[in-house]
Write an enzyme that holds these catalytic residues in place. Structure first.
Site, PDB file in Angstrom:
ATOM      1  CD  GLU A 169      -2.873  -1.475   2.230  1.00  0.00           C
ATOM      2  OE1 GLU A 169      -2.722  -0.823   3.255  1.00  0.00           O
ATOM      3  OE2 GLU A 169      -3.753  -2.347   2.089  1.00  0.00           O
ATOM      4  CD  GLU A 194      -4.822  -7.753   0.365  1.00  0.00           C
ATOM      5  OE1 GLU A 194      -5.729  -7.285   1.078  1.00  0.00           O
ATOM      6  OE2 GLU A 194      -3.624  -7.478   0.540  1.00  0.00           O
TER       7      GLU A 194
END
Ligand SMILES: *[C@@H]1O[C@H](CO)[C@@H](O)[C@H](O)[C@H]1NC(C)=O
Ligand SMILES: *[C@@H]1O[C@H](CO)[C@@H](O)[C@H](O)[C@H]1NC(C)=O
Ligand SMILES: *[C@@H]1O[C@H](CO)[C@@H](O)[C@H](O)[C@H]1NC(C)=O
Ligand SMILES: *[C@@H]1O[C@H](CO)[C@@H](O)[C@H](O)[C@H]1NC(C)=O
Ligand SMILES: *[C@@H]1O[C@H](CO)[C@@H](O)[C@H](O)[C@H]1NC(C)=O
Ligand SMILES: *[C@@H]1O[C@H](CO)[C@@H](O)[C@H](O)[C@H]1NC(C)=O
Ligand SMILES: *[C@@H]1O[C@H](CO)[C@@H](O)[C@H](O)[C@H]1NC(C)=O
Length: 588
Positions: free
Chosen positions: A344, A456
């Protein structure tokens, strides 16, 4: 003779009719800023005067300012919106959208100075805004804004562009909005699957002296799907036989929810404990399940080990990050297919803020020095799932990846490229997923030619959760660039079941049923029985994967067994020599 001729013609015409109806989706995209834009997609679709050949006809000013027809030195017309006072002051066109249709958008954008984030939006008369996509526009070259919307209502909407800096002129050319029915969208998916997930294989059965054997019976049994479909796991799997059986009987790839993360392996500074991830990795290896390493460093300040905080000095943080990288990468060296290297790092910049703009890039380079096997992934959310999150738009993703590459190139003193991967988490909200935007985002990222994975995949709890889960899984599987999907369900051991695939006793929920149905579709679950013809030839279209092939010829009582790997690059001619009871292996 005559009748068959007519029939043949009738079939041909029907076939033509069908191809005309089956509108092809245009996957092309580029992350480059070009001196000259590409021609308009789909002839502009439902956009009137999409190339501005008739000046500003069909276009109006949205808000304040004015529109000007401009002309390039090659005589190409485009349009400029200038004297803007609000971010949304721009050119606009009113279009009619129809509920349920899927709209693919593209346009070429330039800005009069510097570099700015610019979006395309659609406003309904009732004041509803639909976000169609965002790109970074630059001065002096054309950037492709690719996106789309799924219409949740029918009626007019005004298409317009938005950019914060009102001093900039917005330049636009070659605008396209192409509607697809759900049926057309699905037929494109099927076409792509046939093209990229399957190959035609021609088996030729012969005797030892290479003479053809007619009529041999061939059985093809897929032992591993060529499309990795995976699921995240957690440490509870170590103590639950049911969890192990449920997981290992379905999936071929995984990532651990928390157990490889730094805050898990080094809770106290200097005291590392890898017992749990070691055991989980061993379990996966025993079951032939590939593991994506998740993750080395996380750029979100909230998810550091507790002994790292805002007071940690830059030098200490640098040393600690180096220790962490070295420790975990060397520990699992050669055993992981991927690493999520700096998790991220578009939404967050804990390391960049402390250590400078190249902090993430340094961890990528360092990881590659320590282990050359895993593909080095970025891993971000909202890049393809939420068009209005400007922090992680595909254009920013591409820019970060390119900066990481150029840092490595400079650091390594050559022209080397890091083996990077594009990881898009694909964590969808509870509502209708914008699959037009999802596909456009994948097109854009795929144009960089790095492996693309949905890492994910999740759909939040809502009314049509199972249906939306199916939509996004299909969209991922049918994209030509996607090389694998990992689903990220809520743990069956969690009390809040946001997206469970099973109940606590490992019986499927409706979400789990969808996943099972699609895994069956993505693989060949039933053995295929075919026969060789008079020339010993048998042609078959196979889903990619590893097969066990058994060939029997009863008349001569001969037999052979071989392993066959079918990929998009494997040879499509497979000689099979009957060689009674001596199994041999063909490797591609
Ligand atoms: C738009 O497409 C046309 C070809 O159809 C091309 O000639 C033109 O240069 C493109 N526009 C820009 C700004 O490059
Ligand atoms: C537009 O802005 C320019 C300066 O950027 C100014 O010279 C011009 O008068 C303005 N035109 C209009 C119509 O407001
Ligand atoms: C049969 O064909 C294979 C490959 O096509 C060749 O290598 C082999 O020598 C041939 N054997 C005979 C007996 O002709
Ligand atoms: C650092 O400070 C920010 C802002 O006050 C806070 O959100 C963040 O959680 C802190 N990070 C750490 C690692 O303590
Ligand atoms: C890094 O590792 C070395 C050697 O184990 C240790 O002495 C040092 O304290 C570590 N640094 C940090 C910041 O944890
Ligand atoms: C980061 O790396 C780039 C090379 O890719 C270099 O041009 C730049 O100066 C570096 N930034 C810092 C702060 O070192
Ligand atoms: C890198 O590429 C440039 C331009 O393509 C070339 O001139 C240079 O020799 C290359 N350097 C190395 C180390 O390969």
């Amino acid at each position: 003779m005559k009748i068959s001729f007519i029939l043949w013609h009738a079939c041909f015409l029907l076939y033509l009719g069908d191809t005309i109806q089956a509108l092809s989706y245009d996957y092309s995209a580029t992350t480059e800023c070009l001196e000259e834009a590409w021609k308009v997609q789909y002839g502009g679709g439902i956009i009137q005067n999409p190339e501005f050949t008739n000046g500003i006809e069909g276009w109006t000013m949205f808000g304040q300012g004015k529109l000007e027809e401009r002309i390039t030195k090659d005589g190409n017309k485009f349009i400029a919106a200038l004297n803007r006072t609000q971010p949304s002051d721009s050119l606009s066109q009113r279009i009619q959208i129809q509920k349920g249709k899927i709209y693919a958008f593209s346009a070429w954008i330039q800005i009069s100075q510097g570099s700015e984030v610019i979006s395309v939006k659609f406003r309904s008369p009732g004041g509803k805004y639909l976000h169609g996509g965002t790109v970074i526009a630059e001065q002096g070259c054309w950037s492709m804004l690719k996106g789309g919307i799924v219409a949740a209502f029918s009626g007019p909407v005004d298409l317009f562009f938005e950019t914060k800096n009102t001093a900039d002129e917005i330049w636009v050319d070659n605008v396209s909005l192409q509607p697809f029915t759900k049926k057309q969208w699905k037929s494109q998916q099927e076409k792509t699957i046939a093209k990229v997930r399957k190959s035609k294989v021609k088996l030729h059965v012969t005797n030892k002296d290479n003479t053809s054997v007619a009529g041999a019976k061939i059985t093809l049994k897929q032992i591993k799907s060529g499309f990795p479909t995976g699921c995240e796991i957690n440490q509870n799997i170590l103590n639950s036989k049911k969890y192990q059986d449920w997981f290992a009987s379905r999936f071929s790839v995984t990532a651990f929810g928390n157990e490889m993360k730094w805050y898990f392996t080094e809770k106290t500074r200097g005291q590392e404990d890898y017992t749990i991830p070691d055991a989980m990795l061993q379990f996966c290896e025993q079951n032939n399940i590939d593991v994506r390493g998740h993750n080395i460093i996380w750029d979100d300040p909230r998810y550091q080990p507790t002994w790292i905080n805002n007071e940690t000095s830059p030098q200490e943080l640098k040393d600690a990050a180096e220790n962490r990288t070295k420790s975990v990468v060397l520990r699992y060296k050669g055993r992981l297919i991927h690493w999520d290297v700096v998790n991220e790092n578009l939404h967050f910049s804990f390391y960049e803020n402390k250590l400078g703009e190249n902090a993430s890039a340094e961890v990528y380079a360092r990881t590659y020095e320590l282990d050359q096997k895993p593909i080095l992934f970025m891993n971000e959310y909202n890049t393809i799932e939420l068009s209005q999150d400007e922090d992680s738009i595909p254009a920013k993703y591409a820019r970060k990846l390119k900066n990481t590459q150029s840092y490595y190139r400079e650091r390594s003193g050559g022209n080397d490229t890091l083996p990077m991967g594009v990881g898009v988490q694909s964590r969808f909200g509870p509502g209708q997923p914008n699959i037009a935007y999802m596909r456009a985002g994948m097109d854009y990222l795929a144009s960089m030619k790095f492996p693309l994975w949905l890492t994910e995949l999740f759909v939040d709890k809502g009314e049509n959760q199972a249906e939306y889960l199916e939509d996004v899984l299909r969209e991922g599987y049918s994209h030509p660039a996607v090389e694998g999907i990992v689903i990220w369900p809520t743990s069956p051991f969690s009390s809040e079941c946001k997206m469970c695939l099973t109940e606590q006793n490992f019986n499927n929920t409706p979400n789990g049923d969808v996943v099972d149905k699609l895994i069956a579709e993505f693989s060949s679950s039933k053995p295929l029985e075919i026969s060789a013809n008079g020339q010993g030839i048998s042609e078959v279209v196979l889903l990619h994967g590893d097969y066990e092939v058994t060939v029997r010829h009863l008349e001569t009582n001969s037999y052979t067994k071989l392993k066959l790997k079918v990929t998009k690059n494997s040879a499509n001619f497979v000689p099979v020599q009957l060689d009674a009871f001596v199994p041999h292996v063909l490797s591609m």
